[in-house]
Design an enzyme around this catalytic site. Structure first.
Site, short mmCIF file in Angstrom:
data_model
loop_
_atom_site.label_atom_id
_atom_site.label_comp_id
_atom_site.label_asym_id
_atom_site.label_seq_id
_atom_site.Cartn_x
_atom_site.Cartn_y
_atom_site.Cartn_z
N HIS A 47 -2.09 -0.81 7.21
CA HIS A 47 -1.93 -1.27 5.68
C HIS A 47 -0.63 -0.32 5.34
CE1 HIS A 47 -5.29 1.90 5.65
NE2 HIS A 47 -4.58 2.23 4.92
N HIS B 38 -28.38 -14.65 24.87
CA HIS B 38 -27.41 -14.49 25.79
C HIS B 38 -26.64 -15.74 26.48
CE1 HIS B 38 -29.18 -10.52 25.92
NE2 HIS B 38 -28.44 -10.33 27.11
N ILE C 97 -10.30 8.99 0.31
CA ILE C 97 -10.36 7.86 -0.42
C ILE C 97 -10.40 6.87 0.12
CG2 ILE C 97 -8.81 6.91 -2.23
CD1 ILE C 97 -9.93 9.01 -3.74
N HIS D 56 -3.98 3.06 -3.40
CA HIS D 56 -4.12 2.61 -2.01
C HIS D 56 -3.48 1.45 -1.89
CE1 HIS D 56 -6.21 1.29 1.52
NE2 HIS D 56 -6.26 0.19 0.80
N HIS E 203 -21.41 -15.95 33.02
CA HIS E 203 -22.79 -16.44 32.41
C HIS E 203 -22.62 -17.26 31.14
CE1 HIS E 203 -23.90 -13.39 34.95
NE2 HIS E 203 -25.11 -13.46 34.81
N LEU F 84 -8.82 -2.79 10.86
CA LEU F 84 -8.91 -1.09 11.10
C LEU F 84 -9.81 -0.83 12.22
CD1 LEU F 84 -9.72 -0.28 7.33
CD2 LEU F 84 -7.51 0.08 8.71
N ASN G 214 -7.75 12.00 3.40
CA ASN G 214 -7.61 11.90 2.05
C ASN G 214 -8.90 11.59 1.15
OD1 ASN G 214 -8.03 9.18 2.16
ND2 ASN G 214 -5.94 8.67 2.51
N GLU H 205 -17.74 -3.36 24.70
CA GLU H 205 -17.09 -4.76 24.85
C GLU H 205 -15.92 -4.71 24.12
OE1 GLU H 205 -20.35 -4.54 23.92
OE2 GLU H 205 -21.34 -5.32 25.61
N GLY I 189 -3.63 -3.05 11.56
CA GLY I 189 -4.35 -3.69 10.20
C GLY I 189 -5.61 -3.95 10.26
N ASP J 87 -9.41 6.83 7.04
CA ASP J 87 -10.99 7.02 6.92
C ASP J 87 -11.56 5.78 7.62
OD1 ASP J 87 -11.62 9.34 5.80
OD2 ASP J 87 -10.43 8.87 4.26
N HIS K 220 0.76 -1.35 0.07
CA HIS K 220 -0.04 0.05 -0.05
C HIS K 220 0.93 1.12 0.01
CE1 HIS K 220 -2.36 -3.10 1.52
NE2 HIS K 220 -3.62 -2.67 1.23
#
Lengths: 663, 663
Positions: B70, B468, B189, B261, B456, B121, B187, B406, B119, B157, B30
């Site tokens: 990346h 649950h 993109i 990219h 639980h 994201l 950027n 969580e 990596g 992003d 990248h």
């Protein structure tokens, strides 16, 4: 209908009484939310929600989603009071008991009127986004006459703290889903106590930043609630209504505190609440007058539905509309011809590419598919040439740019599938099935036909390395009940798996697809969809059968190489392709025994070959068989080097097989 | 240092050249992000970041997190240029090749200076929040003299669209982590194209709504970048700096597009970029002048570190500080005495309660523990009486109200563990391990000592129902490499499992704990931590051994009941408790064979009993053994009724065992 408090208060209090009494009787449950949101729900269900309690499956009904699913007594009360056949009062009395449809959290497969299963926080809201997308898409297809409804959500602080809400509201804002209204139960209480303990966010500003219309109301003032809704409906944007409420409203000593959230109020407080609310009926008794008001609220939609039925009957598109809402594929749909073509002209392609090729046919034959990807369109190969983009400006589009929102995409697909009329599929990398997992579980639990296109399915993706290389994912998905995990090994199996996935009306599927090219081993015509057997023999032993190699996906080709070599050494080897172990487990004992004869390794050695964890493969190899796999994280390297490092070469495998045979 | 463009441009271009050349040579990677953010990174690493490239492990260094992992060539370039021992130029030339530490995505265990593996994201940003928390906490404990650093993040992003960023920034805003600065690579993109395709969010307004300071800069203007940083540092709040950049900056024909990219620029465009950037060196050659500038940037912190070392040497708390940063437990730490007490006074308690009791001792002995829960404090039993709350006002607190986050909690715990000096543990329900899963995987991959307290742990939670009730979760966690999944069966095993978890310096643990009370079966003193064997015999067959019952957690007690009944029928039965199958797999063959002798079912029948999926249990029962489990979703009912429905009673189990023995 009138918003006169004299009429509304008893209606709302009926919800409060049922909720506190059912929780008290069950000695477990969550009374605080239903009691706090009773007034908002009463306004909605008596004046706005489009529904007919006599016809829970009416296609053009508004969808109501209780995202804060722990407050299940709210929806059970609403369904019962407004006249749905279920839950009956007996079922409400059996709240949270074995066999009653009034489960601890609302389950879509137990009660009509429960549009989706909620409880895992945030996902109800995210599914509602998918429902609102499906509605607009079908509206574009079938017009206002047949599709013209709203999606309403009740969400709590939990729903709005969960990460998924960010993805969901971002998508809704971007797509401008103006038919979506979310009531935020702004009670400032979570389980641990005041929301101040863990959040300082300006929720309103955050929604506004995402393109939503935001409004507020006093959640206990009927006129104010109605005003807020009216304004929201005029906004032409997805709308959040912050409803300032008091949790457990009506329980004089506990209201406004976390004590009402998740435990029975206790006999004493229930009695005090009866007094506070001036509710004189015995538990599970509803005064006739109140029942009548509720029944009339619940039949408000009757005429609308009847008019709609007339429009449907007069529509040229009636058959198509009904087919799609029923989730039936067009008569005679299959991929046989396409598969015949593949067999005639074998090719080496990545199964993600084979999937795209299959989709080109599928999307042309099935107008109900709606595809998408979480920002990996070109890698997942999920978009076919004929698909336009579903956007704020074009609701007819059949492809969604979900953005980098794997979980949001998955939950939205659940909502779309549950709404009906569309078959959603969406892509990401298999390793990011972890991000989608809570929604995949709900696909399976909710019996929703969602098709997950998960590419880059092993270390074969190469250089991106361990964070991107699934190792444990295939097995970790196979353990989820009611989910088909399919890993086709060539273009023919890929098409077969797509056919299977589309045929599952009550089951989601994961298609695990390769990044790298795979030679086609299915070159002979077959009458049946062989992958539908789950596992089948792609090569019979020539020499005396001593070995069965069981492989999936990209490893089937490798297994065939190994088998050829073993045969040269005089060791007969079957090769079994197992694109879907769940389906294999469903075959008859005779079929399974034919594929995997029940004899010990001294007679026939079973060997599994899959570029992932060996955990669980004992089911097919038996404990004394051989399992070729990867029980550590992967490595960053070109695919070939990675495969070699982890022993995925025919030489390395044959060495192990021969050593085992000689043991 | 000076921000003179004449000096800065070549420094930044060195990053661009290395990035495009390494990607080009690897034929994968990248280039767009490193080229786009080269200027921002150069300002940060030459003027602000506190580090000494000669001492990557300096405890008081600033933490730099490349959340957009990346763009790994950015951090590899920075580490190399600023003088870290690794990566060497040869390693950069081997970008993404087998055995090189310059993996496709940055791996903390391969390269000092890579603070965490990124990596997937959004998680880098969320881990950075945990690092910033650890920093403030240790500052409260050890003072400005020893702990006084910042955490810097580069996020793209993608990071800001992922749901986890909402949880992370909500937590950071609430806790007012003013030592945290996030550069947003704005950027416009993503992989699919322009961000317009999938988002319409006002990111700045969203961060502001969450209590962040927000600033902007031209990401290619050195003075403007520095201004924005200076202002951020004065804000006394967590800060976002929106850096307006052009992806692939310097590649004249591709910059500003998604084409830069995730793919090599191609030889022609690389040549054009050399011209555009006026970069005349051959690939992987750095002009001496540039190298010198970078080396001097990389040694800026040398003196600071040396001063810090003097302060540390003079500190009374040196030994304790070093112990904690090394992750060593205090000499002689164990729970033997506590366990002896338990054995002296056996009690029936839920293991979640037993865990709380163990924690009371642990938290008093280990000042480095920092606990918390995702809004289930009272249910997870994670808070002990002596723990104060870690908050914006009190950094010394050792308990975190994480809110309903969580995933954010889990990622923050990763960051805390990687920062060092603290041992984080945090609670949620086991079923919501699905929400945490991407972070749990990163705990394992990153070799981070994070302890997940998951209560639980089965249908035994009762009425909350299938959403649950974990069914597939234990096995789905056991397939993750380098993770200990421990399911203790009574109070003694719970304490033993805590001891084990704390001792794992390079491995995370999941403790799966019951909601319901469990009788104590461990009533005899033992020399060793028996759970550390992974599995051990809790009862020997009295009659001729025909059966081995293998059970975990709440089912050990049930297995003992079954065994007692079988003995009455003259069928000898061992009971093996298996609190941790991973540890059992690590035992010697002799030990394993002693516990599970390698004989067929006609001699000894092996039976697994676990209230979860049977998938994978063939490893221990062998294919012809018997597996008692639950291969569907659960049900909403009181625990006892649910257990009965799914055959978890001694009668039902014995019936199956006897039938199997008679086969």
């Amino acid at each position: 209908m009138s918003l006169d408090p004299a009429r509304m208060i008893p209606m709302a209090n009926a919800i409060r009484a049922l909720s506190m009494d059912a929780v008290q009787k069950a000695q477990s449950g969550h009374p605080g939310m239903p009691m706090g949101m009773a007034d908002v729900a009463t306004v909605l269900w008596s004046n706005y929600l489009k529904y007919d309690s006599a016809a829970p499956h009416w296609a053009d009904r508004d969808r109501f989603v209780l995202s804060a699913g722990h407050g299940s007594m709210l929806i059970y009360s609403l369904l019962h009071l407004s006249g749905y056949a279920h839950p009956t009062m007996e079922e409400i009395e059996n709240f949270r008991q074995l066999g009653s449809p009034t489960a601890g959290h609302p389950e879509n497969f137990l009660l009509p009127g429960v549009e989706c299963t909620t409880g895992p926080l945030g996902q109800g809201l995210a599914m509602a986004v998918g429902m609102a997308m499906a509605e607009r898409h079908l509206n574009a297809e079938f017009g206002d006459e047949l599709v013209d409804h709203r999606t309403w959500v009740i969400a709590g602080d939990g729903c709005l703290m969960e990460g998924i809400n960010h993805e969901a509201i971002g998508l809704a804002g971007h797509l401008n889903l103006s038919r979506l209204v979310v009531f935020w139960d702004d009670n400032q209480i979570t389980i641990d106590g005041s929301t101040d303990l863990s959040t300082s966010e300006n929720v309103r500003a955050r929604f506004e930043a995402t393109g939503w219309f935001v409004n507020s109301c006093d959640g206990h003032d009927y006129a104010d609630i109605a005003r807020a809704i009216d304004e929201a409906l005029e906004a032409n944007r997805p709308a959040l209504i912050a409803c300032r409420t008091m949790i457990g409203r009506g329980a004089p000593n506990k209201q406004g505190t976390a004590a009402t959230h998740g435990a029975p109020l206790g006999a004493e407080e229930v009695a005090a609440a009866r007094e506070e609310l001036n509710w004189q009926s015995e538990p599970f008794q509803i005064p006739d007058q109140v029942r009548e008001e509720w029944r009339s609220a619940g039949s408000r939609g009757h005429e609308m539905r009847s008019d709609w039925g007339t429009r449907l009957d007069n529509s040229e598109r009636k058959a198509e509309f009904e087919r799609r809402m029923a989730g039936d594929l067009p008569g005679g749909f299959d991929l046989k011809e396409f598969i015949s073509g593949l067999i005639r002209e074998p090719a080496k392609v990545a199964t993600r590419k084979a999937s795209e090729n299959a989709l080109a046919v599928i999307n042309s034959k099935l107008p109900e598919t709606v595809g998408g990807s979480a920002d990996l369109t070109g890698s997942n190969n999920t978009k076919t040439a004929d698909q336009n983009i579903f956007s704020a400006d074009d609701r007819s589009g059949r492809y969604v740019y979900y953005g980098i929102r794997e979980f949001g995409m998955s939950a939205a697909m659940n909502g779309m599938a549950l709404h009906g009329g569309v078959i959603p599929y969406g892509g990401t990398f298999l390793v990011f099935s972890d991000y989608c997992r809570p929604a995949i579980r709900l696909s399976a639990l909710q019996q929703a036909r969602v098709i997950y296109v998960m590419t880059h399915d092993s270390i074969g993706l190469g250089e991106d390395g361990p964070t991107h290389q699934p190792v444990e994912h295939l097995q970790s998905l196979r353990v989820i009940p009611n989910l088909l995990v399919m890993r086709p090994g060539d273009a023919v199996e890929t098409a077969e798996c797509w056919e299977i996935a589309l045929q599952q009306k009550k089951r989601p599927s994961v298609l695990a697809l390769s990044r790298q090219g795979l030679a086609q081993f299915r070159t002979e015509a077959a009458e049946e969809n062989r992958s539908a057997r789950g596992a089948y023999r792609v090569k019979d032993a020539e020499a005396d059968r001593r070995v069965i190699l069981i492989a999936t996906g990209s490893e089937v080709g490798l297994a065939l190489e190994c088998a050829a070599d073993l045969e040269k050494r005089g060791i007969g080897a079957d090769v079994v392709s197992m694109p879907c172990s769940e389906l294999f487990d469903e075959q008859s004992p005779a079929y399974r025994d034919n594929i995997l004869p029940n004899v010990g390794p001294e007679e026939i050695l079973r060997v599994s070959i899959e570029a992932g964890t060996t955990f669980g493969w004992e089911r097919y190899t038996m404990a004394n068989g051989l399992r070729i796999g990867i029980d550590s994280f992967g490595t960053s390297a070109p695919a070939e080097d990675a495969f070699e490092k982890f022993g995925f070469t025919s030489e390395a495998i044959i060495r192990k097989v021969v050593a085992k045979l000689e043991e």
